[in-house]
Design a protein around this motif. Structure first.
Motif, mmCIF file in Angstrom:
data_model
loop_
_atom_site.group_PDB
_atom_site.id
_atom_site.type_symbol
_atom_site.label_atom_id
_atom_site.label_comp_id
_atom_site.label_asym_id
_atom_site.label_seq_id
_atom_site.Cartn_x
_atom_site.Cartn_y
_atom_site.Cartn_z
ATOM 1 N N HIS A 117 0.832 -1.305 0.009
ATOM 2 C CA HIS A 117 -0.004 0.006 0.068
ATOM 3 C C HIS A 117 0.713 1.239 0.186
ATOM 4 O O HIS A 117 2.119 1.241 0.377
ATOM 5 C CB HIS A 117 -1.008 -0.029 1.291
ATOM 6 C CG HIS A 117 -0.207 -0.044 2.362
ATOM 7 N ND1 HIS A 117 0.264 1.119 3.226
ATOM 8 C CD2 HIS A 117 -0.016 -0.882 3.551
ATOM 9 C CE1 HIS A 117 0.857 1.016 4.267
ATOM 10 N NE2 HIS A 117 0.693 -0.257 4.527
ATOM 11 N N TRP A 127 -7.169 -1.672 -0.566
ATOM 12 C CA TRP A 127 -7.508 -3.048 -0.925
ATOM 13 C C TRP A 127 -8.253 -2.836 -2.518
ATOM 14 O O TRP A 127 -8.035 -3.434 -3.483
ATOM 15 C CB TRP A 127 -8.228 -3.887 -0.014
ATOM 16 C CG TRP A 127 -8.464 -5.217 -0.577
ATOM 17 C CD1 TRP A 127 -9.793 -5.687 -1.008
ATOM 18 C CD2 TRP A 127 -7.757 -6.266 -0.514
ATOM 19 N NE1 TRP A 127 -9.502 -6.970 -1.535
ATOM 20 C CE2 TRP A 127 -8.388 -7.383 -1.271
ATOM 21 C CE3 TRP A 127 -6.363 -6.590 -0.073
ATOM 22 C CZ2 TRP A 127 -7.866 -8.661 -1.389
ATOM 23 C CZ3 TRP A 127 -5.928 -8.001 -0.307
ATOM 24 C CH2 TRP A 127 -6.570 -9.053 -0.849
ATOM 25 N N ALA A 131 -5.454 -3.930 -4.528
ATOM 26 C CA ALA A 131 -5.354 -5.459 -4.721
ATOM 27 C C ALA A 131 -6.290 -6.022 -5.528
ATOM 28 O O ALA A 131 -6.118 -7.065 -6.184
ATOM 29 C CB ALA A 131 -5.396 -5.951 -3.296
ATOM 30 N N MET A 143 -1.916 -8.237 1.021
ATOM 31 C CA MET A 143 -1.604 -6.947 1.501
ATOM 32 C C MET A 143 -1.387 -6.864 2.867
ATOM 33 O O MET A 143 -2.224 -6.859 3.865
ATOM 34 C CB MET A 143 -2.577 -5.717 1.156
ATOM 35 C CG MET A 143 -2.220 -4.474 1.477
ATOM 36 S SD MET A 143 -3.745 -3.181 0.958
ATOM 37 C CE MET A 143 -3.202 -3.159 -0.955
#
Length: 310
Positions: A117, A127, A131, A143
């Motif tokens: 991140h 996220w 992700a 993550m």
């Protein structure tokens, strides 16, 4: 793709000369400013080329923190966001929280990506933005939080000790059910992009895609002086956080991208690519549309294409 600057060998540099060029270039540090607003880089001497073995350099170096404590950002609660599940991984004797896509079928292995991140804390939006696109493309994603973030144990060090956490999280990802350990990639944005480059120097990955990284962290610390908790008068402290100084030693193919409205690190990315290519390594620099945050979707799309090419 941006054409890399011409590679030239650095002359021998004594510790005293390095101190003058690297240490004094950091001090005094500029005030903390909003990230990626300026479009020009300050005039700094070219960072030294310290060879290809970042792992060996890390084994003989310990950062000297003048101030200890948590990361400077707060972030969200550590409950997993929609589409992810929470887990813990172990790094340097401490348990840290990570979010991961649900475990897969152990008999059907698929590629995986360690997603790092931005900023110095994790938010649920990380996220979704960073992700989820990899998950939608068929990757297992993990993550991690890093030491000192979101109330986690450990002292914030600005990139250096956090690299140990990144490597530990990669091992946790490799052990996930359904993950092909030979196809584990790493990608991150901003702070996570810089850590992606350090991970590509110190770890074992199939490929790395760094979005908006700072391979020469002098530029980063000039803008984010509050993140400097180490002895900035020691040039080695910044060198060990700067992938450009070890670019001839990337251990996997590397892509670096950034938005066309955030060019501060463009020259240092060019130099990093040139040094890697001069060593026979695959390294690429791509510019996509957008500013620091707006360029994320296009940067991830470039990363997915790059990973597929490997």
């Amino acid at each position: 793709m941006k054409r890399p600057t011409r590679f030239r060998k650095n002359p021998p540099m004594t510790p005293s000369r390095r101190s003058a060029l690297f240490g004094l270039a950091l001090l005094p540090l500029l005030p903390r400013l909003a990230l990626a607003q300026a479009t020009t880089s300050p005039a700094l001497p070219e960072p030294p080329d310290l060879g290809p073995d970042y792992r060996a350099a890390r084994s003989s170096f310990r950062t000297h923190l003048l101030r200890r404590g948590p990361a400077p950002d707060q972030g969200d609660a550590l409950s997993a966001p929609p589409g992810a599940e929470g887990l813990t991984y172990r790094s340097n004797g401490r348990d840290l929280v990570a979010w991961a896509s649900p475990a897969g079928n152990p008999t059907g292995l698929r590629p995986a990506v360690l997603v790092l991140h931005g900023g110095n804390a994790i938010w649920h939006g990380h996220w979704t933005d960073l992700a989820a696109p990899f998950v939608a493309a068929g990757y297992h994603a993990l993550m991690p939080t890093l030491r000192g973030e979101n109330g986690q144990p450990g002292d914030f060090s600005a990139f250096y000790d956090e690299t140990d956490d990144v490597l530990a999280a990669a091992e946790a990802l490799r052990a996930r059910p359904g993950v092909d350990p030979a196809r584990v990639f790493v990608s991150g944005h901003s702070v996570g992009g810089t850590l992606t480059l350090l991970a590509a120097l110190a770890g074992t990955f199939r490929g790395a895609a760094a979005l908006s990284p700072a391979p020469d962290t002098r530029l980063f610390f000039q803008r984010f002086a509050q993140d400097v908790r180490f002895d900035a008068s020691d040039p080695r402290e910044v060198e060990m956080r700067s992938a450009v100084c070890f670019a001839s030693g990337f251990r996997c193919p590397v892509l670096m991208s950034h938005g066309d409205r955030e060019t501060r690190s463009s020259a240092s990315i060019d130099l990093t690519v040139a040094r890697a290519r001069a060593a026979g390594l695959r390294a690429e620099h791509r510019v996509v549309a957008g500013d620091h945050m707006g360029s994320i979707p296009a940067g991830i799309a470039e990363g997915l294409r790059f990973f597929a090419s490997l």
